[in-house]
Write a protein that holds these residues in place. Structure first.
Motif, PDB file in Angstrom:
ATOM      1  N   HIS A 180      41.534  16.476  73.751  1.00  0.00           N
ATOM      2  CA  HIS A 180      41.608  17.323  75.017  1.00  0.00           C
ATOM      3  C   HIS A 180      40.207  18.078  75.488  1.00  0.00           C
ATOM      4  O   HIS A 180      39.699  18.161  76.379  1.00  0.00           O
ATOM      5  CB  HIS A 180      42.762  18.485  75.121  1.00  0.00           C
ATOM      6  CG  HIS A 180      42.850  19.153  76.002  1.00  0.00           C
ATOM      7  ND1 HIS A 180      42.168  20.599  76.426  1.00  0.00           N
ATOM      8  CD2 HIS A 180      43.747  19.329  77.291  1.00  0.00           C
ATOM      9  CE1 HIS A 180      42.405  21.106  77.397  1.00  0.00           C
ATOM     10  NE2 HIS A 180      43.200  20.283  78.055  1.00  0.00           N
ATOM     11  N   ARG A 183      37.721  15.716  76.538  1.00  0.00           N
ATOM     12  CA  ARG A 183      37.851  15.220  77.860  1.00  0.00           C
ATOM     13  C   ARG A 183      37.394  16.525  78.938  1.00  0.00           C
ATOM     14  O   ARG A 183      36.543  16.226  79.903  1.00  0.00           O
ATOM     15  CB  ARG A 183      39.257  15.019  78.245  1.00  0.00           C
ATOM     16  CG  ARG A 183      39.484  14.678  79.830  1.00  0.00           C
ATOM     17  CD  ARG A 183      40.940  14.449  80.326  1.00  0.00           C
ATOM     18  NE  ARG A 183      41.491  13.099  79.615  1.00  0.00           N
ATOM     19  CZ  ARG A 183      41.429  11.885  80.140  1.00  0.00           C
ATOM     20  NH1 ARG A 183      40.810  11.933  81.367  1.00  0.00           N
ATOM     21  NH2 ARG A 183      41.760  11.037  79.594  1.00  0.00           N
ATOM     22  N   HIS A 184      37.835  17.744  78.471  1.00  0.00           N
ATOM     23  CA  HIS A 184      37.554  18.760  79.505  1.00  0.00           C
ATOM     24  C   HIS A 184      36.249  19.674  79.232  1.00  0.00           C
ATOM     25  O   HIS A 184      35.817  20.262  80.056  1.00  0.00           O
ATOM     26  CB  HIS A 184      38.780  19.735  79.541  1.00  0.00           C
ATOM     27  CG  HIS A 184      40.144  19.052  80.072  1.00  0.00           C
ATOM     28  ND1 HIS A 184      40.109  18.699  81.270  1.00  0.00           N
ATOM     29  CD2 HIS A 184      41.076  18.288  79.369  1.00  0.00           C
ATOM     30  CE1 HIS A 184      41.411  18.189  81.645  1.00  0.00           C
ATOM     31  NE2 HIS A 184      41.940  17.900  80.384  1.00  0.00           N
ATOM     32  N   ARG A 209      29.904   8.279  76.385  1.00  0.00           N
ATOM     33  CA  ARG A 209      31.088   7.680  77.172  1.00  0.00           C
ATOM     34  C   ARG A 209      31.006   6.272  77.415  1.00  0.00           C
ATOM     35  O   ARG A 209      32.313   5.822  77.614  1.00  0.00           O
ATOM     36  CB  ARG A 209      30.501   8.440  78.559  1.00  0.00           C
ATOM     37  CG  ARG A 209      31.704   8.524  79.430  1.00  0.00           C
ATOM     38  CD  ARG A 209      31.370   8.767  81.033  1.00  0.00           C
ATOM     39  NE  ARG A 209      30.289   9.999  81.196  1.00  0.00           N
ATOM     40  CZ  ARG A 209      30.581  11.101  81.235  1.00  0.00           C
ATOM     41  NH1 ARG A 209      31.797  11.567  81.050  1.00  0.00           N
ATOM     42  NH2 ARG A 209      29.576  11.983  81.312  1.00  0.00           N
ATOM     43  N   LEU A 218      39.574   7.736  77.303  1.00  0.00           N
ATOM     44  CA  LEU A 218      39.106   8.659  78.236  1.00  0.00           C
ATOM     45  C   LEU A 218      38.360   8.379  79.225  1.00  0.00           C
ATOM     46  O   LEU A 218      38.116   9.195  80.385  1.00  0.00           O
ATOM     47  CB  LEU A 218      38.434   9.857  77.492  1.00  0.00           C
ATOM     48  CG  LEU A 218      39.152  10.458  76.064  1.00  0.00           C
ATOM     49  CD1 LEU A 218      38.362  11.336  75.476  1.00  0.00           C
ATOM     50  CD2 LEU A 218      40.296  11.096  76.479  1.00  0.00           C
ATOM     51  N   GLU A 220      37.479   6.878  82.636  1.00  0.00           N
ATOM     52  CA  GLU A 220      38.001   6.774  84.010  1.00  0.00           C
ATOM     53  C   GLU A 220      37.761   5.525  84.723  1.00  0.00           C
ATOM     54  O   GLU A 220      36.664   5.009  84.560  1.00  0.00           O
ATOM     55  CB  GLU A 220      37.813   8.014  84.948  1.00  0.00           C
ATOM     56  CG  GLU A 220      38.353   9.317  84.366  1.00  0.00           C
ATOM     57  CD  GLU A 220      37.972  10.513  85.054  1.00  0.00           C
ATOM     58  OE1 GLU A 220      38.409  11.680  84.890  1.00  0.00           O
ATOM     59  OE2 GLU A 220      37.262  10.243  86.130  1.00  0.00           O
TER      60      GLU A 220
END
Length: 220
Positions: A180, A183-184, A209, A218, A220
């Motif tokens: 978490h 990701r954030h 990434r 993670l 996208e």
């Protein structure tokens, strides 16, 4: 206009921890990021550039990053900054070392002195830098990353490494929390941000990434 910046490090102690120093240039005010229990070698790193220490920033409370905070702070007459959720880890560094390693590795241990609490979103103005605090629990409850807001640099502690991530199997660790946070509070940064980790070589957000096998879910 490009503003001067000096970043140097030494790999210290039993756990091969990166201890970083940050300044605008030789002979200037400086910050120490993380303090393994080898304060004399931290001092030598500062002396290499005739730096004037003004603070000690701790990414988290594990002994290989904060076990030498007491002597480093006292030797240099500076305060320590640590997230309060990791205070419990910094109180007995020798006991923590014995638990982690099954023995007490040689070193000079001590509890952080004159400590200041860190909070997510806080901005520190120290040694000529604006430093954003990103609370990234998961490796430890109070783990933080330090972002140089105007330079595109992230001191990542044990959150993110080149090709890996921080372990979560120690007391207070949580894989779900770590992801978490990733990701954030980490992967929201731009690809060209330099990542200076607590162990191992430098990397970038973009490289991790794209290639870090622990982050594939993670993407996208």
């Amino acid at each position: 206009m490009v503003v001067a910046m000096l970043i140097d490090f030494e790999v210290l102690w039993f756990a091969q921890t990166n201890c970083w120093v940050l300044a605008r240039g030789p002979g200037q005010e400086a910050l120490v990021i993380d303090a393994p229990p080898e304060p004399e070698k931290v001092g030598a790193l500062l002396e290499r550039h005739q730096l004037i220490p003004v603070g000690l920033l701790l990414t988290h409370g594990h002994v290989d990053h904060a076990g030498g905070a007491g002597p480093v702070s006292r030797n240099n007459g500076v305060s320590s900054w640590v997230h309060p959720d990791d205070d419990y880890l910094t109180l007995r560094p020798e006991d923590q070392a014995r638990t982690l390693f099954g023995m007490l590795p040689p070193g000079e241990y001590g509890v952080p002195v004159d400590r200041h609490p860190l909070a997510d979103g806080q901005v520190l103005d120290l040694a000529g830098f604006r430093i954003g605090v990103r609370h990234t629990p998961g490796h430890t409850p109070g783990h933080v990353c330090f972002e140089l807001l105007d330079e595109g640099v992230l001191f990542a502690g044990d959150q993110l490494f080149a090709g890996s991530v921080g372990r979560t199997d120690l007391p207070g660790g949580s894989y779900d929390q770590l992801m978490h946070s990733m990701r954030h509070r980490v992967l929201d940064l731009e690809d060209d941000v330099r990542v200076l980790p607590g162990h191992g070589p430098e990397t970038t957000i973009g490289r991790e990434r794209r290639t870090n096998p622990f982050l594939t879910h993670l993407r996208e």
